[in-house]
Design a protein around this motif. Sequence first.
Motif, PDB file in Angstrom:
ATOM      1  N   GLY A   1       0.814  -1.204   0.000  1.00 37.31           N
ATOM      2  CA  GLY A   1       0.000   0.000   0.000  1.00 37.31           C
ATOM      3  C   GLY A   1       0.846   1.252   0.000  1.00 37.31           C
ATOM      4  N   LEU A   2       1.933   1.218   0.767  1.00 34.79           N
ATOM      5  CA  LEU A   2       2.819   2.369   0.811  1.00 34.79           C
ATOM      6  C   LEU A   2       3.530   2.561  -0.524  1.00 34.79           C
TER       7      LEU A   2
ATOM      8  N   ASP B   1       4.589   8.490   4.051  1.00 32.55           N
ATOM      9  CA  ASP B   1       4.849   7.149   3.529  1.00 32.55           C
ATOM     10  C   ASP B   1       6.287   6.714   3.805  1.00 32.55           C
ATOM     11  N   ARG B   2       7.233   7.641   3.633  1.00 29.25           N
ATOM     12  CA  ARG B   2       8.633   7.308   3.893  1.00 29.25           C
ATOM     13  C   ARG B   2       8.853   6.961   5.361  1.00 29.25           C
ATOM     14  N   VAL B   3       8.208   7.692   6.246  1.00 28.27           N
ATOM     15  CA  VAL B   3       8.332   7.410   7.686  1.00 28.27           C
ATOM     16  C   VAL B   3       7.785   6.024   8.001  1.00 28.27           C
ATOM     17  N   ALA B   4       6.622   5.689   7.444  1.00 28.31           N
ATOM     18  CA  ALA B   4       6.034   4.377   7.706  1.00 28.31           C
ATOM     19  C   ALA B   4       6.922   3.254   7.180  1.00 28.31           C
TER      20      ALA B   4
ATOM     21  N   ARG C   1      -8.033  10.850   7.680  1.00 29.59           N
ATOM     22  CA  ARG C   1      -7.740   9.458   7.340  1.00 29.59           C
ATOM     23  C   ARG C   1      -7.221   9.293   5.913  1.00 29.59           C
ATOM     24  N   SER C   2      -7.307  10.315   5.124  1.00 27.82           N
ATOM     25  CA  SER C   2      -6.960  10.165   3.706  1.00 27.82           C
ATOM     26  C   SER C   2      -5.487   9.843   3.491  1.00 27.82           C
ATOM     27  N   PHE C   3      -4.638  10.159   4.466  1.00 28.71           N
ATOM     28  CA  PHE C   3      -3.210   9.907   4.304  1.00 28.71           C
ATOM     29  C   PHE C   3      -2.838   8.441   4.538  1.00 28.71           C
TER      30      PHE C   3
END
Length: 311
Positions: free
Chosen positions: A7-8, A223-226, A301-303
């Motif tokens: 997903g990311l 996304d990069r952090v996750a 929540r969209s992020f």
Amino acid sequence: MKRLLAGLAIALGLIGPARADITLRVGDQIAGVRSILEAANALEGLPYKIEWSQFPAAAPLLEALNAGALDVGFTGDIPFLFVYAAGAPIRVIGASRSLPAANAVLVPKTSPARNFADLRGKRIAVNRGGNGHFQALGLLEQAGLKPSDVTLVFLGPTDARSAFVTGAVDAWIIWEPYVSISSIEDGARVVADATAVFPSKTFVHAHLNAIRDKRAALQDFNDRVARAKLWALANPGTIARISAGLTRIPEATVLRSLETKRETPIAIDDAVVRETQGEADLFTRHGVLPARIDVTAAFDRSFTNRLGAGN
């Protein structure tokens, strides 16, 4: 985890490219996020600039974010409740969960206390309106005690540690990496953690102006952090080495902190909203928040909605 990574991986292409002329002003605590991103090489090919600011705790970071001096920042879930209740133009755009041991009640090694109930009548250092304050109230309820059965001493981490070491307080409720620092350097002993009190979460907060004007960069950064946090779970030694260089905290202490936390990115789903509402309601019961707040609108929540629930 594979589904989360997938997903990311597709997320970067869904909202348009981030621009090189944009600078994200990022608030971090003790280089926690920066060290993970650098160790994971997650900042390679960054299509925008990052301006880092480091803070010792959540309160000054949230003050800076509220004032518009930051675009995005990272704190625990509890401190956010107060700035949101006060009308701060901030929303939660990402989240991660740590193990309950990441928030602990510390006592000196010579203390006779063996559990939280043993601290009745004692002085306990906590950060006002933060994780320590919340954990104290939750543990008091669990033990069948009232807030008046202990003396809560409101101090930030630096002053709280000094009071703890000198014996000015009998216990200290604190989070990582301070739990590991005090355990190793001060000989502190854990008598309780956040198990069954609250689900320890870190929130990614963004200012409404940044959500409006820098959305693509925020999405990319989130996304990069996750991805980096997922990588860190399998590579704590590398993270510890980088973090030690940035913070001057000994590498062994950082490693212990990382292995205690096991911080994992999660989607912002209904369960996260319910948990946060329960946290706000506890503070309302004890008069820490003056009135009940509805936290539903605190989350964008969209992020993370592409990641699915329960990751």
